[in-house]
Design a protein around this motif. Structure first.
Motif, PDB file in Angstrom:
ATOM      1  N   TYR A 116       0.841  -1.201   0.000  1.00  9.03           N
ATOM      2  CA  TYR A 116       0.000   0.000   0.000  1.00  9.03           C
ATOM      3  C   TYR A 116       0.876   1.251   0.000  1.00  9.03           C
ATOM      4  CZ  TYR A 116      -3.367   3.546   1.410  1.00  9.03           C
ATOM      5  OH  TYR A 116      -4.118   4.679   1.459  1.00  9.03           O
ATOM      6  N   LEU A 120       0.816   4.022  -2.943  1.00 14.43           N
ATOM      7  CA  LEU A 120       0.470   5.398  -2.600  1.00 14.43           C
ATOM      8  C   LEU A 120       1.600   6.362  -2.996  1.00 14.43           C
ATOM      9  CD1 LEU A 120      -1.602   7.291  -1.296  1.00 14.43           C
ATOM     10  CD2 LEU A 120      -0.474   6.881   0.903  1.00 14.43           C
ATOM     11  N   LYS A 124       1.207   9.583  -5.477  1.00 12.09           N
ATOM     12  CA  LYS A 124       1.609  10.946  -5.115  1.00 12.09           C
ATOM     13  C   LYS A 124       2.632  11.516  -6.094  1.00 12.09           C
ATOM     14  CE  LYS A 124       0.664  10.581  -0.145  1.00 12.09           C
ATOM     15  NZ  LYS A 124       1.255  10.575   1.220  1.00 12.09           N
ATOM     16  N   CYS A 136      -4.854   9.092  -5.291  1.00  7.82           N
ATOM     17  CA  CYS A 136      -4.711   9.080  -3.833  1.00  7.82           C
ATOM     18  C   CYS A 136      -6.059   8.915  -3.149  1.00  7.82           C
ATOM     19  CB  CYS A 136      -4.038  10.371  -3.361  1.00  7.82           C
ATOM     20  SG  CYS A 136      -2.288  10.505  -3.828  1.00  7.82           S
ATOM     21  N   LEU A 139      -7.184   5.312  -3.179  1.00  6.31           N
ATOM     22  CA  LEU A 139      -6.422   4.487  -2.239  1.00  6.31           C
ATOM     23  C   LEU A 139      -6.780   4.796  -0.793  1.00  6.31           C
ATOM     24  CD1 LEU A 139      -2.956   4.757  -4.019  1.00  6.31           C
ATOM     25  CD2 LEU A 139      -4.335   2.671  -3.816  1.00  6.31           C
ATOM     26  N   GLU A 140      -6.872   6.053  -0.464  1.00 10.18           N
ATOM     27  CA  GLU A 140      -7.079   6.450   0.929  1.00 10.18           C
ATOM     28  C   GLU A 140      -8.487   6.162   1.428  1.00 10.18           C
ATOM     29  OE1 GLU A 140      -5.827  10.475   0.606  1.00 10.18           O
ATOM     30  OE2 GLU A 140      -3.677   9.985   0.803  1.00 10.18           O
ATOM     31  N   ARG A 143      -8.279   2.162   2.612  1.00  8.46           N
ATOM     32  CA  ARG A 143      -6.949   1.680   2.991  1.00  8.46           C
ATOM     33  C   ARG A 143      -6.998   0.320   3.692  1.00  8.46           C
ATOM     34  NH1 ARG A 143      -1.813   4.728   5.693  1.00  8.46           N
ATOM     35  NH2 ARG A 143      -0.587   2.847   6.079  1.00  8.46           N
TER      36      ARG A 143
END
Length: 330
Positions: A116, A120, A124, A136, A139-140, A143
Motif C-alpha cells: 500500500y 500510494l 503521489k 490518492c 487508495l485512501e 486503505r
C-alpha cells in the motif's frame, strides 16, 4: 478418526491415489443434495500451495463449515473430469497445534501495508495534479480493505493482499515500459492501473483471513467494471478533474479487459487504455503460469491449466537467475 498427518500435506503435491490426513483451509463449502436426495458436503479446500475440490458424501444434518476455518481432513485423492478431487472420509475442526495460518493462507510476497505504501507513493508522484489527487483518493478511501483484499475468487491473485500485489506488479511493469514508448502519458497510465480493479472490494466478500468467499449482490449484478466506472466518476468530481480527464479514466476502467467477450463493454480507444488492458492480461497470465509451474519438475509439463485455455505448460531445464530489480518481492 486417524489423526496421523500424511507426508504429502501440500495440496500442490497431491497425486491421484494418495491418501491424506492433514489440516487445510475451507475456501468455500455448501451442503448439497445428491441424485439420491441425500445431503453431501461440496467444498473447496486449500493451503498456500493450491486448492482442491472435496466431497464428503455422507454429511448428515450439520451446517456447512464456515469459509476461512481450518479443518483436519482424512481421505484420498481421486480424479474427476481431468482434475484432482478429494474424497473425504472424515472431517473435523483442526486443533491449533495441527497447523499454522501461514501454511494455509495463500498470501502476496509482501505485506499489504508495504505494498500500500509503495502504491500510494507512486500515486503521489504523478505529475498531473488532478490525476494524482484521484489516485490518492481511491487508495485512501479504502486503505484497510486494500491491505488485505484478494484480486479474485479463483485464478490470478486469489490470495491475501492479492489486489495490491496485482496493482503494484502492473505499476512496475508500466514504469518499465514508459521509456520504450515515450508517447504514453505517465500520469494517465499509472492512474488507470491504480483504478482499474479498485472495485474488486465491492465485488467480493472475504473471509477473516483475507480470502474471497463469494460474490456480493453488486458483484453479481453489476461487476467491478461498472462499479469502478461509477466510483471514478464520483471521485473525479471531488478531485477536480475536467470532463476529458474524467472520461478518459472512466473509459480505462470500462475497457481494461480488452475485448467485449472478456467482459469489457468497450474496447480500448487510446494508447494508455490499450497498454492498461495488455498489462492486466500479462500480469494475470504470469501469475497463473508461475502457480502452475511451481509444482512442476524441470523438463516436465503441467496438467492442463483451465484458466489458460487448458494449455499444458513446459518448465525449461535452465539455471535459475537472480531476481530482476523490478520484482514485486523486493
Amino acid at each position: 478418526m486417524d489423526d496421523t498427518v500424511s507426508k504429502n500435506v501440500r495440496v500442490a503435491d497431491f497425486q491421484k491415489g494418495d491418501k491424506c490426513a492433514c489440516a487445510l483451509l475451507i475456501k468455500q463449502a455448501q451442503v448439497r443434495l445428491s441424485s439420491r436426495n441425500e445431503k453431501y458436503l461440496d467444498a473447496t479446500l486449500q493451503d498456500r500451495s493450491g486448492e482442491i475440490n472435496a466431497k464428503l458424501w455422507s454429511w448428515g444434518s450439520s451446517p456447512a463449515p464456515d469459509a476461512g476455518s481450518a479443518v483436519f481432513v482424512q481421505g484420498h485423492i481421486t480424479e474427476y473430469q481431468g482434475k484432482l478431487q478429494m474424497k473425504v472420509e472424515q472431517l473435523r475442526a483442526a486443533r491449533p497445534e495441527e497447523f499454522a495460518w501461514d501454511d494455509l493462507v495463500p498470501s502476496a510476497p509482501l505485506s499489504g501495508e508495504k505494498m500500500y505504501a509503495a502504491v500510494l507513493a507512486i500515486a503521489k508522484s504523478l505529475e498531473d495534479a488532478p490525476l494524482s489527487r484521484l489516485a490518492c483518493a481511491m487508495l485512501e478511501s479504502d486503505r484497510e480493505k486494500l491491505c488485505i483484499w484478494p484480486a479474485a475468487l479463483s485464478n490470478h491473485h486469489a490470495e491475501r493482499s492479492g489486489l495490491l500485489h496485482h496493482t503494484l506488479s502492473m505499476l512496475r511493469a508500466a514504469e518499465a515500459l514508459l521509456p520504450v514508448y515515450p508517447q504514453l502519458n505517465r500520469s494517465l497510465l499509472l492512474c488507470g492501473v491504480i483504478a482499474h480493479d479498485m472495485c474488486k472490494i465491492e465485488e467480493m466478500n472475504i473471509t477473516p483471513v483475507g480470502l474471497a468467499s463469494e460474490y456480493t449482490a453488486r458483484g453479481k449484478m453489476l461487476g467491478h467494471i461498472v462499479c469502478g466506472v461509477e466510483r471514478v466518476a464520483r471521485l473525479a468530481r471531488a478531485a477536480g478533474l475536467d470532463e476529458e480527464r474524467s472520461l478518459l479514466m472512466q473509459h480505462m476502467v470500462l475497457s481494461h479487459h480488452g475485448r467485449v467477450e472478456y467482459g469489457s463493454p468497450r474496447v480500448p480507444m487510446f494508447p494508455e487504455a490499450e497498454v492498461l488492458s495488455m498489462l492486466d492480461m500479462l500480469d494475470a497470465r504470469m501469475f497463473e503460469m508461475a502457480q502452475a509451474l511451481s509444482s512442476t519438475l524441470p523438463g516436465e509439463f503441467t496438467d492442463p491449466v483451465w484458466s489458460l485455455e487448458k494449455r499444458r505448460l513446459y518448465k525449461p531445464v535452465l539455471k535459475k537467475e537472480a531476481p530482476h530489480s523490478a520484482s514485486v518481492a523486493e
